[in-house]
Design a protein around this motif. Sequence first.
Motif, PDB file in Angstrom:
ATOM      1  N   ILE A 267       0.829  -1.202   0.000  1.00 60.08           N
ATOM      2  CA  ILE A 267       0.000   0.000   0.000  1.00 60.08           C
ATOM      3  C   ILE A 267       0.865   1.255   0.000  1.00 60.08           C
ATOM      4  O   ILE A 267       0.584   2.228  -0.722  1.00 60.08           O
ATOM      5  CB  ILE A 267      -0.971  -0.030   1.198  1.00 60.08           C
ATOM      6  CG1 ILE A 267      -2.007  -1.144   0.990  1.00 60.08           C
ATOM      7  CG2 ILE A 267      -1.645   1.320   1.388  1.00 60.08           C
ATOM      8  CD1 ILE A 267      -2.833  -1.460   2.218  1.00 60.08           C
ATOM      9  N   GLU A 268       1.924   1.253   0.792  1.00 58.74           N
ATOM     10  CA  GLU A 268       2.838   2.403   0.803  1.00 58.74           C
ATOM     11  C   GLU A 268       3.502   2.587  -0.562  1.00 58.74           C
ATOM     12  O   GLU A 268       3.610   3.702  -1.075  1.00 58.74           O
ATOM     13  CB  GLU A 268       3.899   2.203   1.885  1.00 58.74           C
ATOM     14  CG  GLU A 268       4.898   3.348   1.986  1.00 58.74           C
ATOM     15  CD  GLU A 268       5.943   3.116   3.067  1.00 58.74           C
ATOM     16  OE1 GLU A 268       7.017   3.743   2.989  1.00 58.74           O
ATOM     17  OE2 GLU A 268       5.677   2.308   3.973  1.00 58.74           O
ATOM     18  N   ALA A 274       1.562   6.125  -7.170  1.00 60.84           N
ATOM     19  CA  ALA A 274       0.380   6.766  -7.745  1.00 60.84           C
ATOM     20  C   ALA A 274       0.432   8.278  -7.595  1.00 60.84           C
ATOM     21  O   ALA A 274      -0.140   9.017  -8.417  1.00 60.84           O
ATOM     22  CB  ALA A 274      -0.877   6.222  -7.079  1.00 60.84           C
ATOM     23  N   ALA A 275       1.111   8.765  -6.573  1.00 60.26           N
ATOM     24  CA  ALA A 275       1.221  10.207  -6.354  1.00 60.26           C
ATOM     25  C   ALA A 275       2.289  10.855  -7.235  1.00 60.26           C
ATOM     26  O   ALA A 275       2.150  12.015  -7.638  1.00 60.26           O
ATOM     27  CB  ALA A 275       1.526  10.489  -4.888  1.00 60.26           C
ATOM     28  N   ALA A 297      -7.831  -1.751  -0.499  1.00 56.83           N
ATOM     29  CA  ALA A 297      -6.815  -2.647   0.072  1.00 56.83           C
ATOM     30  C   ALA A 297      -6.445  -2.206   1.485  1.00 56.83           C
ATOM     31  O   ALA A 297      -6.243  -3.044   2.375  1.00 56.83           O
ATOM     32  CB  ALA A 297      -5.577  -2.669  -0.821  1.00 56.83           C
ATOM     33  N   TYR A 298      -6.383  -0.894   1.689  1.00 56.57           N
ATOM     34  CA  TYR A 298      -6.067  -0.374   3.025  1.00 56.57           C
ATOM     35  C   TYR A 298      -7.164  -0.753   4.023  1.00 56.57           C
ATOM     36  O   TYR A 298      -6.876  -1.186   5.149  1.00 56.57           O
ATOM     37  CB  TYR A 298      -5.917   1.147   2.968  1.00 56.57           C
ATOM     38  CG  TYR A 298      -5.664   1.780   4.311  1.00 56.57           C
ATOM     39  CD1 TYR A 298      -4.393   1.759   4.887  1.00 56.57           C
ATOM     40  CD2 TYR A 298      -6.699   2.380   5.022  1.00 56.57           C
ATOM     41  CE1 TYR A 298      -4.160   2.331   6.138  1.00 56.57           C
ATOM     42  CE2 TYR A 298      -6.486   2.950   6.263  1.00 56.57           C
ATOM     43  CZ  TYR A 298      -5.213   2.923   6.816  1.00 56.57           C
ATOM     44  OH  TYR A 298      -4.990   3.484   8.060  1.00 56.57           O
ATOM     45  N   ALA A 299      -8.434  -0.605   3.613  1.00 55.73           N
ATOM     46  CA  ALA A 299      -9.544  -0.949   4.503  1.00 55.73           C
ATOM     47  C   ALA A 299      -9.521  -2.435   4.850  1.00 55.73           C
ATOM     48  O   ALA A 299      -9.746  -2.823   6.010  1.00 55.73           O
ATOM     49  CB  ALA A 299     -10.869  -0.572   3.840  1.00 55.73           C
ATOM     50  N   LYS A 338      -4.687  -9.082  -2.184  1.00 56.41           N
ATOM     51  CA  LYS A 338      -5.396  -7.955  -2.792  1.00 56.41           C
ATOM     52  C   LYS A 338      -4.458  -6.747  -2.900  1.00 56.41           C
ATOM     53  O   LYS A 338      -4.396  -6.089  -3.949  1.00 56.41           O
ATOM     54  CB  LYS A 338      -6.621  -7.603  -1.943  1.00 56.41           C
ATOM     55  CG  LYS A 338      -7.247  -6.242  -2.210  1.00 56.41           C
ATOM     56  CD  LYS A 338      -7.908  -6.164  -3.563  1.00 56.41           C
ATOM     57  CE  LYS A 338      -8.645  -4.826  -3.713  1.00 56.41           C
ATOM     58  NZ  LYS A 338      -9.262  -4.686  -5.060  1.00 56.41           N
ATOM     59  N   ALA A 339      -3.729  -6.479  -1.837  1.00 52.59           N
ATOM     60  CA  ALA A 339      -2.811  -5.335  -1.848  1.00 52.59           C
ATOM     61  C   ALA A 339      -1.691  -5.540  -2.854  1.00 52.59           C
ATOM     62  O   ALA A 339      -1.276  -4.603  -3.549  1.00 52.59           O
ATOM     63  CB  ALA A 339      -2.241  -5.108  -0.450  1.00 52.59           C
TER      64      ALA A 339
END
Length: 393
Positions: A267-268, A274-275, A297-299, A338-339
Motif C-alpha cells: 500500500i505504501e 500513484a502520487a 486494500a487499506y480498509a 489484494k494489496a
Amino acid sequence: MSERPALIDLDEDHRELREPVRALCARYPGEYWREKDRARAYPEEFVQALTDAGFLAALIPERYGGSGLGIGAAAAILEEIHATGCNGGACHAQMYTMGTVLRHGSDAQKEAYLPEIASGARRLQAFGVTEPTTGSDTTQLRTTAERRPDGDYTVNGQKVWISRAEHSDLLLLLARTTPKEETKKRTEGLSVFLVELEAAVGNGLEIRPIRTMINHATTELFFDDLVIPAASLIGEEGKGFRYILDGMNAERILIAAECIGDCRWFIEKASAYAAERKVFGRPIGANQGVQFPIAEAYAQMEAARLMVSKAAALFDAGRACGPEANMAKLLAAEASWKAGDTCLQTHGGFGFAEEYDVERKFRETRLYRVAPISTNLILAYLGQHVLGMPRSY
C-alpha cells in the motif's frame, strides 16, 4: 497455560520492538533480497542478524535465555520485517516451532534444547508433518516410527514441503507410532519427535530440495530405517496430534502478521507511485480507478489487522483461539494478495521489473493463500467446526 482476560489495547504498538527491527532490516535493502532470490540462496546473514539481536527468541521464557514476550510482540516483529520489504519466511518457524517442546517436552528436553535455540546455537526451523499422499489430512499420514527392542525408534516414510530442513539443526517430526487400524479415533496413534538432523542425514534420512516460484528453501524428506533415540519423543506416545495443534495457532497468528506487513509495504509503495507517476499531465492517483483499489486494500488490511490482534490477545491470555487464529490467517492472506495485486496493477509494466521489488513481494505473499494451510481448508474448518455444517467428503 491459565486463562486470563483477553484485552486488545489499541495503544500498544510495541514501538520499542518495531524501531530496532526496522533499523536492522535497513541493512538488508532490496538488492540483497534480489540477489538471494536470483540464486535461490538462503539469507544467512539476515537470519543471523535477527538471531543475534534476540528477535527470534521472543517467545522463549527468560529462564531459558529468551525474552519471554507474548505472541502479540512476536507478531509485531514479523509484521515489521515484512513491512520493510524483507522476508521472515526464512526463519519465522524458529519463533513458534519450539512451542511444542516448551509446552509438552520434559524438563530435561527443555533444559537441553531451549537455551541453545534461544541463543541460536541450534536452529529449530523445520516441521515435518505434510506428506505427498495425505496433504493437509494429517491424521492419515503414513510415516511410521516403530519402537525397537532397545527402546529407540526406527522411522520410515516420506515428507514433502518441509521448509528450511537444510538450514536447521533440529526437526520436529510427526509420525505414526500405532497402526491406524488399531486406534479408536483418527487423531490417536501419532507421536512427535525432536530429531537431530546432523546425526540423521546420511544415516537413514535424505533431504532433497524442491525448486519453487519463490525462494523458500523447501524440501522433501526420505526416511529409510532412520534410528532415533527414545529420548527424541516429546510428551506421551500417541498424543502427538494434540501437541502440534497447540503450535498451529501460533503459526497462523504470526504468518497473518507477516501478511499485514506485506499489506503495508504494498500500500505504501502503490500510494507513493500513484502520487508521483504522471500520465496526461497529472498523477495517476488522481484517477479513481487507481485510487479506489488502493483505498480498498487499506480498509481490508485494517480489518484483518483487528482479527490478528484479537487472535493474539486470546492466545496470550491462554484462551482457546482456533477459529480466531484461522480467520486471522485467512483474512490477512486475502488482504495481502489484494494489496499485492493492486500494487502491481498500479505500477503497470514497471511492476514486473526486478528493481522495484514488487514482483518479488507479489510472489512471496501469494504463498500464504496456500501455506501453511490453504484458504479452502480454513473455510471448511469454519463451516464444519464453527458453524456446525456437515463434514464434506
